[in-house]
Design a protein around this motif. Structure first.
Motif, PDB file in Angstrom:
ATOM      1  N   ALA A  71      24.231  39.137  32.442  1.00 14.29           N
ATOM      2  CA  ALA A  71      25.121  39.623  31.371  1.00 14.29           C
ATOM      3  C   ALA A  71      26.008  40.414  31.766  1.00 14.29           C
ATOM      4  CB  ALA A  71      24.219  39.998  30.209  1.00 14.29           C
ATOM      5  N   VAL A  72      25.747  41.479  32.517  1.00 11.41           N
ATOM      6  CA  VAL A  72      26.534  42.467  32.824  1.00 11.41           C
ATOM      7  C   VAL A  72      27.817  41.924  33.933  1.00 11.41           C
ATOM      8  CG1 VAL A  72      26.933  44.635  34.428  1.00 11.41           C
ATOM      9  CG2 VAL A  72      25.224  44.554  32.796  1.00 11.41           C
ATOM     10  N   ILE A  73      27.089  40.950  34.711  1.00  9.63           N
ATOM     11  CA  ILE A  73      28.297  40.448  35.708  1.00  9.63           C
ATOM     12  C   ILE A  73      29.258  39.488  34.902  1.00  9.63           C
ATOM     13  CG2 ILE A  73      28.532  38.896  37.793  1.00  9.63           C
ATOM     14  CD1 ILE A  73      27.513  41.808  38.289  1.00  9.63           C
ATOM     15  N   ALA A  74      28.705  38.760  33.769  1.00 10.41           N
ATOM     16  CA  ALA A  74      29.559  37.910  33.194  1.00 10.41           C
ATOM     17  C   ALA A  74      30.320  38.852  32.319  1.00 10.41           C
ATOM     18  CB  ALA A  74      28.669  37.118  32.044  1.00 10.41           C
ATOM     19  N   ALA A  75      30.075  39.827  31.782  1.00 13.37           N
ATOM     20  CA  ALA A  75      31.083  40.882  31.050  1.00 13.37           C
ATOM     21  C   ALA A  75      32.054  41.379  32.018  1.00 13.37           C
ATOM     22  CB  ALA A  75      30.396  41.933  30.644  1.00 13.37           C
ATOM     23  N   LEU A  76      31.630  41.753  33.282  1.00 13.86           N
ATOM     24  CA  LEU A  76      32.809  42.067  34.386  1.00 13.86           C
ATOM     25  C   LEU A  76      33.576  41.113  34.436  1.00 13.86           C
ATOM     26  CD1 LEU A  76      30.483  44.284  36.433  1.00 13.86           C
ATOM     27  CD2 LEU A  76      32.281  45.118  34.982  1.00 13.86           C
ATOM     28  N   ASP A  77      33.118  39.731  34.828  1.00 14.84           N
ATOM     29  CA  ASP A  77      33.783  38.740  35.118  1.00 14.84           C
ATOM     30  C   ASP A  77      34.803  38.459  33.903  1.00 14.84           C
ATOM     31  OD1 ASP A  77      32.697  38.751  37.600  1.00 14.84           O
ATOM     32  OD2 ASP A  77      31.487  36.874  37.081  1.00 14.84           O
ATOM     33  N   ALA A  93      32.960  32.644  32.406  1.00 17.49           N
ATOM     34  CA  ALA A  93      32.243  33.860  32.080  1.00 17.49           C
ATOM     35  C   ALA A  93      31.479  33.576  30.859  1.00 17.49           C
ATOM     36  CB  ALA A  93      33.127  35.193  32.203  1.00 17.49           C
ATOM     37  N   ALA A  94      32.195  33.208  29.723  1.00 21.85           N
ATOM     38  CA  ALA A  94      31.488  32.889  28.501  1.00 21.85           C
ATOM     39  C   ALA A  94      30.450  31.830  28.672  1.00 21.85           C
ATOM     40  CB  ALA A  94      32.580  32.487  27.593  1.00 21.85           C
ATOM     41  N   ALA A  95      30.499  31.009  29.671  1.00 25.51           N
ATOM     42  CA  ALA A  95      29.493  29.957  29.813  1.00 25.51           C
ATOM     43  C   ALA A  95      28.406  30.639  30.555  1.00 25.51           C
ATOM     44  CB  ALA A  95      29.774  28.782  30.783  1.00 25.51           C
ATOM     45  N   ALA A  96      28.488  31.546  31.436  1.00 26.10           N
ATOM     46  CA  ALA A  96      27.521  32.575  32.120  1.00 26.10           C
ATOM     47  C   ALA A  96      26.777  33.170  31.009  1.00 26.10           C
ATOM     48  CB  ALA A  96      28.085  33.277  33.132  1.00 26.10           C
ATOM     49  N   ALA A  97      27.302  33.801  29.957  1.00 24.34           N
ATOM     50  CA  ALA A  97      26.857  34.558  28.979  1.00 24.34           C
ATOM     51  C   ALA A  97      26.060  33.583  28.132  1.00 24.34           C
ATOM     52  CB  ALA A  97      28.026  35.131  28.111  1.00 24.34           C
ATOM     53  N   ALA A  98      26.315  32.520  27.900  1.00 23.80           N
ATOM     54  CA  ALA A  98      25.685  31.519  27.131  1.00 23.80           C
ATOM     55  C   ALA A  98      24.437  31.044  27.703  1.00 23.80           C
ATOM     56  CB  ALA A  98      26.575  30.262  26.729  1.00 23.80           C
ATOM     57  N   ALA A  99      24.532  30.899  29.281  1.00 21.54           N
ATOM     58  CA  ALA A  99      23.296  30.635  30.065  1.00 21.54           C
ATOM     59  C   ALA A  99      22.098  31.884  29.806  1.00 21.54           C
ATOM     60  CB  ALA A  99      23.752  30.607  31.431  1.00 21.54           C
ATOM     61  N   VAL A 100      22.881  33.256  29.747  1.00 23.03           N
ATOM     62  CA  VAL A 100      22.058  34.380  29.455  1.00 23.03           C
ATOM     63  C   VAL A 100      21.245  34.217  28.215  1.00 23.03           C
ATOM     64  CG1 VAL A 100      21.975  36.884  29.188  1.00 23.03           C
ATOM     65  CG2 VAL A 100      23.207  35.898  31.124  1.00 23.03           C
ATOM     66  N   LEU A 101      21.944  33.862  27.199  1.00 25.93           N
ATOM     67  CA  LEU A 101      21.475  33.577  25.814  1.00 25.93           C
ATOM     68  C   LEU A 101      20.398  32.690  25.935  1.00 25.93           C
ATOM     69  CD1 LEU A 101      24.438  34.318  23.555  1.00 25.93           C
ATOM     70  CD2 LEU A 101      22.673  35.956  23.781  1.00 25.93           C
ATOM     71  N   ALA A 103      18.435  31.870  28.223  1.00 30.64           N
ATOM     72  CA  ALA A 103      17.142  32.686  28.962  1.00 30.64           C
ATOM     73  C   ALA A 103      16.615  33.678  28.171  1.00 30.64           C
ATOM     74  CB  ALA A 103      17.382  32.954  30.254  1.00 30.64           C
ATOM     75  N   SER A 104      17.714  34.580  27.601  1.00 29.61           N
ATOM     76  CA  SER A 104      17.338  35.807  26.922  1.00 29.61           C
ATOM     77  C   SER A 104      17.871  35.945  25.379  1.00 29.61           C
ATOM     78  CB  SER A 104      17.257  36.969  27.859  1.00 29.61           C
ATOM     79  OG  SER A 104      17.051  38.292  27.232  1.00 29.61           O
ATOM     80  N   PRO A 105      17.297  35.152  24.448  1.00 27.73           N
ATOM     81  CA  PRO A 105      18.193  35.304  23.064  1.00 27.73           C
ATOM     82  C   PRO A 105      18.162  36.483  22.566  1.00 27.73           C
ATOM     83  CG  PRO A 105      16.448  33.464  23.206  1.00 27.73           C
ATOM     84  CD  PRO A 105      16.114  34.330  24.307  1.00 27.73           C
ATOM     85  N   GLY A 106      19.421  37.098  22.057  1.00 28.52           N
ATOM     86  CA  GLY A 106      19.522  38.272  21.367  1.00 28.52           C
ATOM     87  C   GLY A 106      19.916  39.192  22.237  1.00 28.52           C
ATOM     88  N   HIS A 107      20.364  38.920  23.635  1.00 30.29           N
ATOM     89  CA  HIS A 107      20.935  39.847  24.473  1.00 30.29           C
ATOM     90  C   HIS A 107      22.276  40.204  24.016  1.00 30.29           C
ATOM     91  CE1 HIS A 107      22.757  41.844  27.949  1.00 30.29           C
ATOM     92  NE2 HIS A 107      21.537  42.399  28.239  1.00 30.29           N
ATOM     93  N   MET A 108      22.539  41.536  23.725  1.00 31.24           N
ATOM     94  CA  MET A 108      23.901  41.949  23.036  1.00 31.24           C
ATOM     95  C   MET A 108      25.311  42.026  23.677  1.00 31.24           C
ATOM     96  SD  MET A 108      22.880  42.204  19.784  1.00 31.24           S
ATOM     97  CE  MET A 108      24.506  42.471  19.318  1.00 31.24           C
ATOM     98  N   ILE A 109      24.930  42.225  25.092  1.00 29.42           N
ATOM     99  CA  ILE A 109      26.242  42.182  25.813  1.00 29.42           C
ATOM    100  C   ILE A 109      26.857  40.615  25.849  1.00 29.42           C
ATOM    101  CG2 ILE A 109      27.054  42.250  28.097  1.00 29.42           C
ATOM    102  CD1 ILE A 109      25.355  44.838  28.668  1.00 29.42           C
ATOM    103  N   ALA A 110      25.714  39.843  26.186  1.00 30.64           N
ATOM    104  CA  ALA A 110      26.191  38.264  26.113  1.00 30.64           C
ATOM    105  C   ALA A 110      26.549  37.728  24.706  1.00 30.64           C
ATOM    106  CB  ALA A 110      24.822  37.347  26.489  1.00 30.64           C
ATOM    107  N   GLN A 111      26.065  38.065  23.610  1.00 30.95           N
ATOM    108  CA  GLN A 111      26.403  37.907  22.269  1.00 30.95           C
ATOM    109  C   GLN A 111      27.937  38.295  22.228  1.00 30.95           C
ATOM    110  OE1 GLN A 111      23.304  39.166  19.892  1.00 30.95           O
ATOM    111  NE2 GLN A 111      22.513  37.194  19.586  1.00 30.95           N
TER     112      GLN A 111
END
Length: 180
Positions: A71-77, A93-101, A103-111
């Protein structure tokens, strides 16, 4: 012991103290993923992009599959792509954040990244849905309520906007900005 103390301070909302303790741990044990992950995450949340990159790049080398690190790397990208006005890289990067969500629903950076991407691409309904999901995870986040308010204003939904303002006023009675 330092990591336990840092975790406790972070949970209590003593972010400066927690950050300092995590930083000391990372300096003493550069390969310690917990400290690097927490430092990178806290830096993104605080908008300290240089520190997020410094600790995020170390963390990705230590734990490339960790959802927080991803999620951090997606945010940086995403930030780099937004600054370069590269819509394809932002979408990646948004697609990477969706993949994080996934795997880990509720992750605030990705959301928050997904909310921003939906809003930037004009999909206000999806941005509002993602914001509502984020509010389930963080019901006391005034920033999320303000974000939802801006999205409702952008959608020009006066009825929902009024209801949102009333809810914010009830939930945050001491917030001067909401009162105004």
């Amino acid at each position: 012991a330092r990591l336990v103390y840092a975790r406790l301070q972070r949970e209590r909302g003593e972010l400066a103290e927690a950050y300092g303790q995590y930083l000391r741990s990372a300096e003493q044990y550069p390969e310690e993923i917990e400290a690097r992950r927490a430092l990178a995450e806290m830096a993104v949340e605080g908008g300290n992009w240089d520190e997020a990159e410094r600790h995020g790049l170390v963390a990705i080398g230590l734990a490339p599959e960790d959802p927080v690190v991803r999620a951090v790397i997606a945010a940086l990208d995403y930030r780099a792509a937004a600054m370069a006005e590269d819509s394809e890289a932002m979408a990646a990067a948004a697609a990477a954040a969706a993949a994080v969500l996934d795997a880990s629903p509720g992750h605030m950076i990705a959301q928050r990244l997904r909310i921003d991407h939906f809003a930037r691409t004009g999909n206000i309904a999806a941005a509002l849905d993602q914001t509502d999901q984020a509010l389930v995870e963080q019901p006391d986040s005034i920033e999320l309520y303000r974000l939802k308010l801006r999205l409702l204003a952008e959608r020009d939904d006066e009825e929902a906007l009024g209801a949102q303002l009333r809810e914010m006023y009830d939930r945050f009675p001491g917030d001067e900005e909401t009162r105004r």
